[in-house]
Design a protein around this motif. Structure first.
Motif, PDB file in Angstrom:
ATOM      1  N   PRO A   1      27.594  11.054 -28.244  1.00  0.00           N
ATOM      2  CA  PRO A   1      29.023  10.796 -28.009  1.00  0.00           C
ATOM      3  C   PRO A   1      29.735  12.012 -27.455  1.00  0.00           C
ATOM      4  N   GLY A   2      30.457  11.827 -26.371  1.00  0.00           N
ATOM      5  CA  GLY A   2      31.226  12.908 -25.780  1.00  0.00           C
ATOM      6  C   GLY A   2      30.423  13.911 -24.978  1.00  0.00           C
ATOM      7  N   LYS A   3      29.138  13.632 -24.805  1.00  0.00           N
ATOM      8  CA  LYS A   3      28.278  14.564 -24.064  1.00  0.00           C
ATOM      9  C   LYS A   3      27.647  13.869 -22.863  1.00  0.00           C
ATOM     10  N   GLU A   4      27.144  14.672 -21.947  1.00  0.00           N
ATOM     11  CA  GLU A   4      26.456  14.125 -20.777  1.00  0.00           C
ATOM     12  C   GLU A   4      25.054  13.670 -21.163  1.00  0.00           C
ATOM     13  N   ARG A   5      24.555  12.733 -20.365  1.00  0.00           N
ATOM     14  CA  ARG A   5      23.186  12.285 -20.570  1.00  0.00           C
ATOM     15  C   ARG A   5      22.232  13.435 -20.252  1.00  0.00           C
ATOM     16  N   GLU A   6      21.229  13.630 -21.109  1.00  0.00           N
ATOM     17  CA  GLU A   6      20.327  14.763 -20.926  1.00  0.00           C
ATOM     18  C   GLU A   6      18.869  14.332 -20.975  1.00  0.00           C
ATOM     19  N   PHE A   7      18.072  15.121 -20.307  1.00  0.00           N
ATOM     20  CA  PHE A   7      16.630  14.884 -20.243  1.00  0.00           C
ATOM     21  C   PHE A   7      15.985  15.154 -21.597  1.00  0.00           C
ATOM     22  N   VAL A   8      15.020  14.288 -21.945  1.00  0.00           N
ATOM     23  CA  VAL A   8      14.258  14.485 -23.176  1.00  0.00           C
ATOM     24  C   VAL A   8      12.784  14.739 -22.855  1.00  0.00           C
ATOM     25  N   ALA A   9      12.168  13.824 -22.103  1.00  0.00           N
ATOM     26  CA  ALA A   9      10.748  13.940 -21.798  1.00  0.00           C
ATOM     27  C   ALA A   9      10.411  13.077 -20.596  1.00  0.00           C
ATOM     28  N   ALA A  10       9.294  13.400 -19.947  1.00  0.00           N
ATOM     29  CA  ALA A  10       8.832  12.616 -18.809  1.00  0.00           C
ATOM     30  C   ALA A  10       7.317  12.591 -18.789  1.00  0.00           C
ATOM     31  N   ILE A  11       6.778  11.593 -18.090  1.00  0.00           N
ATOM     32  CA  ILE A  11       5.327  11.432 -18.023  1.00  0.00           C
ATOM     33  C   ILE A  11       4.953  10.914 -16.647  1.00  0.00           C
ATOM     34  N   ARG A  12       3.896  11.472 -16.101  1.00  0.00           N
ATOM     35  CA  ARG A  12       3.421  11.036 -14.808  1.00  0.00           C
ATOM     36  C   ARG A  12       2.883   9.603 -14.885  1.00  0.00           C
ATOM     37  N   TRP A  13       2.763   8.949 -13.719  1.00  0.00           N
ATOM     38  CA  TRP A  13       2.355   7.552 -13.682  1.00  0.00           C
ATOM     39  C   TRP A  13       0.999   7.348 -14.351  1.00  0.00           C
TER      40      TRP A  13
END
Length: 124
Positions: free
Chosen positions: A41-53
């Motif tokens: 709430p009240g914050k920008e969307r932020e990156f958590v994790a990613a995974i290659r295809w």
């Protein structure tokens, strides 16, 4: 095109665990790099994790490294986020997204398809 639906959110005490799922429609899920983002709430969307295809490479935000694990099962068209040692500051709506563009893994602009989000609340 791919449609994404998150599930698995809920209320958990600090130190607890949750596993989020992201179910994808369409036959092309296995061709997309995928990511998890969150927005408090009240914050920008932020990156958590990613995974290659292929699932062969993973990337994490420093704030979750060592506590969260991203994985995927292309045969089931599903991606996961295992969250351990949860903290109150992890409270947010968590979104999964399919990457369609270039740029850094943390850059929201590179992700073209988004789910509706699932709420994670960590109580102290």
């Amino acid at each position: 095109q791919v449609q994404l639906v998150e599930s698995g959110g809920g209320l958990v005490q600090a130190g607890g665990s949750l596993r989020l799922s992201c179910a994808a429609s369409g036959r092309t899920f296995g061709s997309y790099d995928m990511g998890w983002f969150r927005q408090a709430p009240g914050k920008e969307r932020e990156f958590v994790a990613a995974i290659r295809w292929s699932g062969g490479r993973t990337y994490y935000a420093d704030s979750v490294k060592g506590r969260f694990t991203i994985s995927r099962d292309n045969a089931k068209n599903t991606m996961y986020l295992q969250m351990n040692s949860l903290k109150p500051e992890d409270t947010a709506v968590y979104y999964c997204a399919a990457r369609v563009g270039e740029g850094g893994w943390q850059d929201l602009r590179g992700y073209g398809y988004w789910g509706q989000g699932t709420q994670v609340t960590v109580s102290s």
